[in-house]
Design an enzyme around this catalytic site. Structure first.
Site, mmCIF file in Angstrom:
data_model
loop_
_atom_site.group_PDB
_atom_site.id
_atom_site.type_symbol
_atom_site.label_atom_id
_atom_site.label_comp_id
_atom_site.label_asym_id
_atom_site.label_seq_id
_atom_site.Cartn_x
_atom_site.Cartn_y
_atom_site.Cartn_z
ATOM 1 N N ASP A 56 0.837 -1.200 0.000
ATOM 2 C CA ASP A 56 0.000 0.000 0.000
ATOM 3 C C ASP A 56 0.872 1.249 0.000
ATOM 4 O O ASP A 56 1.708 1.437 0.888
ATOM 5 C CB ASP A 56 -0.884 -0.003 1.256
ATOM 6 C CG ASP A 56 -1.841 1.179 1.276
ATOM 7 O OD1 ASP A 56 -2.974 1.012 0.793
ATOM 8 O OD2 ASP A 56 -1.452 2.257 1.749
ATOM 9 N N TYR A 61 2.603 9.908 0.058
ATOM 10 C CA TYR A 61 3.751 9.356 0.799
ATOM 11 C C TYR A 61 5.083 9.680 0.121
ATOM 12 O O TYR A 61 6.143 9.493 0.711
ATOM 13 C CB TYR A 61 3.647 7.829 0.967
ATOM 14 C CG TYR A 61 2.381 7.315 1.599
ATOM 15 C CD1 TYR A 61 1.498 8.165 2.254
ATOM 16 C CD2 TYR A 61 2.055 5.954 1.532
ATOM 17 C CE1 TYR A 61 0.330 7.670 2.824
ATOM 18 C CE2 TYR A 61 0.897 5.457 2.108
ATOM 19 C CZ TYR A 61 0.033 6.328 2.738
ATOM 20 O OH TYR A 61 -1.120 5.832 3.292
ATOM 21 N N LYS A 90 -2.955 6.105 -4.134
ATOM 22 C CA LYS A 90 -4.095 6.968 -3.801
ATOM 23 C C LYS A 90 -4.000 8.353 -4.446
ATOM 24 O O LYS A 90 -2.900 8.912 -4.557
ATOM 25 C CB LYS A 90 -4.188 7.155 -2.274
ATOM 26 C CG LYS A 90 -4.124 5.839 -1.519
ATOM 27 C CD LYS A 90 -4.279 5.978 -0.024
ATOM 28 C CE LYS A 90 -3.944 4.662 0.659
ATOM 29 N NZ LYS A 90 -2.539 4.504 1.003
ATOM 30 N N HIS A 123 -8.001 9.459 -1.430
ATOM 31 C CA HIS A 123 -7.334 9.407 -0.123
ATOM 32 C C HIS A 123 -8.247 9.934 0.997
ATOM 33 O O HIS A 123 -8.217 9.441 2.122
ATOM 34 C CB HIS A 123 -6.037 10.223 -0.185
ATOM 35 C CG HIS A 123 -4.978 9.768 0.743
ATOM 36 N ND1 HIS A 123 -3.654 9.658 0.407
ATOM 37 C CD2 HIS A 123 -5.032 9.388 2.039
ATOM 38 C CE1 HIS A 123 -2.951 9.232 1.435
ATOM 39 N NE2 HIS A 123 -3.768 9.062 2.434
#
Ligand code: A2P
Length: 332
Positions: A56, A61, A90, A123
């Site tokens: 994931d 990120y 996402k 998200h």
């Protein structure tokens, strides 16, 4: 309960759940939020070597390139084939406008560079102000230091995400941090049902009502922050629930099976029907977190774990409380 969701096996012997679009998703994945630069690549390689088949990540990120590089390396080494792996990323909040969704997806697609993406999630239901493509700003603040939002309706964002399926570059779409009313709106106004809703879920916030709600609709629930972000906990503050990794009751249950408290927590989350995605960059803990399929908790042990549920959030998205789509103002 477990019997209902564990419909298939992904190698090596990790149960999978069949999503409402037919995809098989391994019931545990590696989370990569806060895997720092240089760490994500090693974490993902080590996870794949250990047998993880579900990774994931997210545009937010800022490690999609590393995650993709690690996956490609393991494919080149012959450890896995692309089809063996389930990869989620996402859409970030700055790209909620329907005109921006395709390009935002394309960025993630190119960052990962792995032929296709298994699952693309919104998200949050909350949009932030768009920032120019070159800027790479993820958190747009105004001069007074206030986070700048957009009013884009998440239904419109979702409709743009639906179009991505036709490109063949992504196999499924889903949401994250959505409440039951927001999911109900999507179902009423859109064509494709979300495959998953990824939400914070751990013993302090076990999300049983949301899980039940989603299960009745055929939507799987992925559990982020399953260990309650132990690194962020400050003993003297009550701003987040105490993680349970050294709680005597959880440690005691673990001793019965020769398991750590973390393994008990992760097993509990699988037993209540979620798909936990513990983050770790440490090879020993990456391995430990996968070893939860050779024991199961008894009913009375589940009850002990249930008692930790206070409903307190580790990740309340406090900066977004004023947004009209803030998802955590209702019970679930
Ligand atoms: P590390 O990366 O050094 O292993 P969550 O997924 O709930 O956000 O928690 C992630 C945090 O928990 C990370 O800081 C991670 O640190 C730590 N962690 C992951 N697995 C374990 C484990 N089995 N035991 C203790 N801490 C863990």
């Amino acid at each position: 309960m477990l019997g209902q969701i564990l419909l298939g096996k992904s190698p090596p012997n990790i149960p999978t759940i069949k999503l409402n679009n037919g995809q098989q998703m391994p019931v545990i994945g590696l989370g990569t939020w806060l895997s720092k630069e240089g760490e994500a690549i090693e974490a993902v390689k080590s996870a794949i070597d250990e047998g993880y088949r579900h990774i994931d990540t997210a545009y937010f990120y800022q490690n999609e390139k590393e995650v993709g590089e690690a996956i490609r390396a393991k494919i080149e080494e012959g450890v896995i084939q692309r089809k063996d792996l389930f990869v989620t990323t996402k859409l970030w909040n700055t790209y909620h406008h329907p005109d921006h969704v395709e390009r935002a997806f394309q960025q993630s697609f190119e960052n990962l560079n792995i032929d296709y993406i298994d699952l693309y999630l919104m998200h949050l239901p909350i949009g932030y102000k768009f920032v120019d493509w070159d800027s790479k700003e993820l958190m747009p603040y105004d001069a007074d230091g206030k986070l700048e939002f957009s009013n884009v309706d998440f239904v419109d964002t979702w409709k743009a995400m639906e179009k991505l399926i036709k490109t063949g570059k992504v196999k499924g779409i889903g949401v994250s941090n959505f409440n039951s009313e927001q999911i109900t709106r999507l179902l009423a106004e859109c064509e494709i049902k979300p495959a998953t809703n990824q939400v914070e879920c751990n013993p302090s916030l076990n999300q049983k009502k949301l899980i039940e709600f989603c299960r009745n609709l055929g939507i799987a629930v992925t559990a982020y922050s399953p260990l309650g972000r132990p690194y962020a906990y400050v003993e003297s503050s009550d701003s987040m629930p105490k993680p349970l990794l050294d709680d005597p009751k959880v440690v005691e249950i673990g001793k019965r099976y020769d398991k750590s408290a973390a393994q008990v927590v992760l097993r509990y989350l699988v037993e209540i029907g979620t798909i936990p995605i513990p983050k770790s960059s440490n090879p020993k803990r990456i391995k430990e977190n996968l070893k939860i399929f050779d024991f199961r908790l008894k009913d009375d042990e589940i009850k002990v774990m249930d008692e930790f549920n206070t409903g307190q959030r580790t990740v309340p998205f406090k900066l977004c409380v004023d947004h009209k789509y803030y998802p955590f103002n209702i019970e679930f």
